[in-house]
Design a protein around this motif. Structure first.
Motif, PDB file in Angstrom:
ATOM      1  N   ALA A  12      17.459  22.978 -26.580  1.00 10.47           N
ATOM      2  CA  ALA A  12      17.312  24.013 -25.517  1.00 10.47           C
ATOM      3  C   ALA A  12      16.175  24.011 -24.798  1.00 10.47           C
ATOM      4  CB  ALA A  12      17.663  25.386 -26.213  1.00 10.47           C
ATOM      5  N   SER A 103      24.196  20.739 -37.118  1.00 11.24           N
ATOM      6  CA  SER A 103      25.066  22.088 -36.832  1.00 11.24           C
ATOM      7  C   SER A 103      25.820  21.840 -35.489  1.00 11.24           C
ATOM      8  CB  SER A 103      24.570  23.234 -37.185  1.00 11.24           C
ATOM      9  OG  SER A 103      23.427  23.475 -36.350  1.00 11.24           O
ATOM     10  N   ARG A 147      27.025  24.647 -26.485  1.00  8.08           N
ATOM     11  CA  ARG A 147      26.573  23.806 -25.438  1.00  8.08           C
ATOM     12  C   ARG A 147      26.718  22.387 -25.475  1.00  8.08           C
ATOM     13  NH1 ARG A 147      21.489  26.943 -26.357  1.00  8.08           N
ATOM     14  NH2 ARG A 147      20.951  25.156 -27.347  1.00  8.08           N
ATOM     15  N   HIS A 204      17.493  34.913 -36.031  1.00  4.81           N
ATOM     16  CA  HIS A 204      18.317  35.744 -35.164  1.00  4.81           C
ATOM     17  C   HIS A 204      18.509  37.344 -35.435  1.00  4.81           C
ATOM     18  CE1 HIS A 204      19.697  32.384 -32.735  1.00  4.81           C
ATOM     19  NE2 HIS A 204      20.331  31.592 -33.754  1.00  4.81           N
ATOM     20  N   LEU A 250       9.394  31.012 -28.476  1.00  5.34           N
ATOM     21  CA  LEU A 250      10.281  31.025 -29.682  1.00  5.34           C
ATOM     22  C   LEU A 250       9.538  31.440 -30.858  1.00  5.34           C
ATOM     23  CD1 LEU A 250      13.295  30.464 -30.692  1.00  5.34           C
ATOM     24  CD2 LEU A 250      12.417  28.146 -30.734  1.00  5.34           C
TER      25      LEU A 250
END
Ligand code: PMV
Length: 342
Positions: A12, A103, A147, A204, A250
């Motif tokens: 990302a 993953s 994605r 998250h 992040l």
């Protein structure tokens, strides 16, 4: 019937960090799909129930609960699954001990096999096309996996700046892309190979009560607007600024969560320092990004490859665990491996 797909990992540029409901992202994310870091999965579907799973030829009963949980989630969309037994054989192009999460590639490869089989048995997918459905199933396995379904650049999560972007599935990046980004390179510098101490799932969830959550989500939306201009114009200086800010944001969010946690390691910082020093001296447009771990992704245009690889081998390699790195680049997306004769 046996169905087989290979599917890549992705990195990302604009990070997904925070989710609600079942894997609905709290902000849009954009990634490069990789090429060499991939999972190959074959699924043998037979009438019956249950799952078998092997990785590189070895049975992995410990993976079954995760796959069962995933199948449970997707059964609402694919009720036919209740009457099938799945024998899953999977292998990764990167070593299990590299610390690279499998993953995204693993969940997307499995989802592609399931959607293809659904097609073969005549199950109607509704209004969505094959890849949209595969992206939804991948998302239900692991958010960022949604994605990996598309080559090049992919977007997941609604943004008013990108037409047709959706929270339920990823799409291929729908805007103009400057040629410099079509074969961008990503060298993954392996800093740590151990299992993460804090899972992405927990990370998250900590965004729900994070003191900076609203600012972060609006920043991510603004970054989508910024990257749209960067990807169109090929402005690598702005690309460097943006990708590094996203990576450090992040990890800053992790460090300011309650409880807080740190996933980067001393060698992560050493590599970042060296990258910045080399960039200043050489004027080459290299930058870094990070995923939810200690490894560093070194990003650069293909035209800077020779000099950057020399820098990796002469300077960065000493900070990599076992001198390990993977030289990858933006790839074409998943590939169907099954040849049907029937
Ligand atoms: O897909 P997950 O739940 O493992 O989350 C991945 C989150 C990041 O890798 C940190 C960012 C991203 O968008 O891939």
């Amino acid at each position: 019937m046996k169905i087989s797909w290979e599917s890549p990992s992705n990195i990302a540029l604009i990070k997904y960090w925070g989710k609600r409901d079942i894997q609905i992202p709290l902000n849009p994310s954009i990634s490069f799909t990789l090429s060499k870091c991939k999972t190959t999965t074959e699924v043998h579907f037979t009438k019956g129930t249950g799952i078998d799973i092997s990785l590189d030829g070895k049975d992995k009963p410990e993976f079954i609960p995760k796959i069962e949980n995933y199948l449970q989630r997707i059964k609402e969309r694919h009720p036919w699954l209740v009457s099938y037994r799945l024998q899953i054989k999977t292998s990764n192009s990167f070593p299990h001990s590299s610390g690279i999460a499998s993953s995204a590639s693993g969940m997307s490869a499995l989802s592609l096999c399931i959607v293809e089989f659904a097609n073969k048995i005549g199950f109607k997918l509704g209004a969505l096309d094959f890849y949209q459905e595969a992206s939804i199933l991948s998302r239900l396995g692991s958010g960022s996996a949604s994605r990996s379904i598309y080559g090049g650049i992919a977007v997941w999560g609604e943004s008013s700046y990108l037409k047709n972007s959706r929270n339920e599935y990823a799409i291929k990046y729908p805007e103009i892309i400057h040629p410099i980004f079509k074969n961008y390179c990503d060298v993954i510098l392996i800093v740590d190979t151990k299992e993460k101490q804090v899972s992405s799932t927990l990370g998250h969830s900590l965004m729900d009560s994070h003191p900076f959550n609203e600012q972060r989500f609006s920043q991510a939306h603004k970054h989508v607007k910024d990257i749209k201009r960067i990807l169109q114009t090929g402005n690598v200086d702005d690309f460097i600024q943006l990708t590094e800010l996203e990576a450090l944001t992040l990890h800053g969010l992790m460090m300011s969560s309650s409880p807080n946690f740190i996933l980067i390691k001393p060698n992560t910082l050493k590599i970042i320092e060296k990258i910045r020093e080399f960039r200043n001296n050489s004027k080459l447009p290299i930058s870094f990004t990070l995923d939810a771990g200690a490894n560093v992704h070194l990003l650069f245009p293909n035209s800077a490859k020779n000099k950057t690889m020399e820098f990796v081998k002469n300077t960065l390699i000493q900070f990599c665990r076992g001198e390990n790195f993977i030289s990858d680049h933006v790839g074409l997306g998943p590939k169907r491996l099954t040849n049907f004769e029937e």
